[in-house]
Motif scaffolding. Structure first.
Motif, short mmCIF file in Angstrom:
data_model
loop_
_atom_site.label_atom_id
_atom_site.label_comp_id
_atom_site.label_asym_id
_atom_site.label_seq_id
_atom_site.Cartn_x
_atom_site.Cartn_y
_atom_site.Cartn_z
N PHE A 130 0.83 -1.20 0.00
CA PHE A 130 0.00 0.00 0.00
C PHE A 130 0.87 1.25 0.00
O PHE A 130 0.61 2.21 -0.75
CB PHE A 130 -0.92 0.01 1.22
N LEU A 131 1.90 1.27 0.84
CA LEU A 131 2.80 2.43 0.89
C LEU A 131 3.50 2.61 -0.44
O LEU A 131 3.66 3.74 -0.92
CB LEU A 131 3.82 2.24 2.01
N LYS A 132 3.92 1.51 -1.05
CA LYS A 132 4.59 1.58 -2.36
C LYS A 132 3.66 2.21 -3.40
O LYS A 132 4.06 3.14 -4.11
CB LYS A 132 5.00 0.18 -2.80
N SER A 133 2.44 1.71 -3.49
CA SER A 133 1.49 2.23 -4.47
C SER A 133 1.16 3.70 -4.21
O SER A 133 1.06 4.50 -5.14
CB SER A 133 0.20 1.40 -4.44
N PHE A 134 1.01 4.04 -2.93
CA PHE A 134 0.69 5.43 -2.58
C PHE A 134 1.85 6.36 -2.94
O PHE A 134 1.63 7.47 -3.46
CB PHE A 134 0.39 5.53 -1.08
N LEU A 135 3.09 5.92 -2.70
CA LEU A 135 4.26 6.73 -3.05
C LEU A 135 4.36 6.92 -4.55
O LEU A 135 4.62 8.03 -5.03
CB LEU A 135 5.53 6.08 -2.50
N TYR A 136 4.16 5.84 -5.32
CA TYR A 136 4.19 5.95 -6.78
C TYR A 136 3.16 6.97 -7.25
O TYR A 136 3.45 7.84 -8.09
CB TYR A 136 3.87 4.59 -7.42
N LEU A 137 1.94 6.86 -6.73
CA LEU A 137 0.85 7.75 -7.16
C LEU A 137 1.13 9.20 -6.76
O LEU A 137 0.89 10.13 -7.54
CB LEU A 137 -0.47 7.28 -6.57
#
Length: 306
Positions: A121-128
């Motif tokens: 979740f943190l990875k996806s949020f950072l990418y976005l």
């Protein structure tokens, strides 16, 4: 670290281009278009043209046999077809979906190497957040030029005191704040070392300088061709080396791009012909956006599953 060196080299090249632009500005609109087309043809189109090769390498590395028709070409073509259909049926909805997917994809290509597998979740949020920061900055900085194109599709309020401007500016600030906070937190918690965190943070003002110094087409061409597409191509090269347990030649690697690059160039040719037939009813750059959104959707999916 490969990504660390790429950030250094790409930052140096970007600053050099900005310096040259300051010397030779203003750039004619025709030159802008030529630069954008060169960016698309040299790295922009090819960077997504070997997804089938990546799929095969990944499948073989897992000890399985690639089934191209069922597991690659069918889902790939379905995603492309659905994207075109949705643009036709729900253009406003697809515009925002495309911006979201593009933002995620840009963050994905920039920060893929950060060790966040245990925190999806943190990875996806950072990418976005990273991609949203970039696209919002590009939109806000070139507000009038950007909206000249968008207004051919939608009758929105593009006033700089309007809700759309406020929303885009809010996304820009929020994306920047979240990126800085997450990178700082990863550094403090020793998920990444200080040099990596500081350089990723330093990349942001370099990109902002690029966006503020160049024209809309120039800034997008430099980012898309260098920071995004070339970075993905280099990532694909190193991935194939690792997956195949042998050094692949530069020649064979480049040759693998040719078949699907030619298909994409043929598609771009049709886009240009369509733009001429429509005689300015829809700007060519909007048709490009629809075309590349159709290519981006499956690429994001297969890149995420690597």
């Amino acid at each position: 670290m490969i990504a660390y060196r790429q950030n250094l080299v790409f930052s140096a090249l970007t600053l050099a281009v900005v310096f040259l632009f300051w010397i030779f500005a203003p750039v004619s609109p025709q030159t802008d278009i030529i630069i954008l087309m060169m960016s698309l043809l040299t790295t922009g189109i090819p960077h997504g043209a070997i997804d089938h090769v990546i799929y095969a390498a990944k499948t073989k590395a897992a000890g399985k046999t690639p089934i191209f028709i069922r597991n690659f070409f069918v889902p790939y073509l379905i995603l492309i077809g659905l994207t075109f259909l949705c643009w036709f049926l729900f253009p406003e909805f697809m515009f925002w979906i495309f911006l979201g997917v593009a933002a995620y994809h840009f963050g994905q290509s920039q920060l893929y190497y950060l060790p966040l597998e245990a925190h999806p979740f943190l990875k996806s949020f950072l990418y976005l957040a990273w991609g949203t920061m970039l696209l919002s900055a590009l939109w806000i900085t070139h507000w009038d030029a950007q909206n000249q194109h968008i207004s051919t599709l939608f009758s929105w309020n593009f006033n700089q005191n309007g809700p759309l401007y406020i929303a885009v500016n809010t996304f820009r600030i929020a994306g920047l704040v979240f990126c800085l906070l997450i990178l700082a937190a990863l550094w403090v918690r020793e998920k990444i070392n200080g040099k990596v965190a500081l350089l990723e943070i330093a990349v942001i003002p370099v990109l902002f300088l690029m966006i503020n110094s160049l024209t809309l087409y120039g800034a997008f061409a430099l980012y898309f061709g260098l920071w995004h597409s070339l970075r993905v191509i280099l990532t694909e090269y190193y991935f194939l080396q690792k997956a195949q347990y042998e050094k692949i030649s530069i020649r064979s690697f480049l040759v693998s791009f040719i078949p699907f690059s030619l298909f994409s160039i043929a598609g771009l040719t049709l886009i240009l012909m369509g733009s001429y037939v429509l005689k300015g009813l829809i700007y060519t750059i909007i048709l490009f956006m629809i075309f590349f959104s159709a290519l981006t959707m499956p690429q994001v999916y297969f890149m995420e599953t690597k």
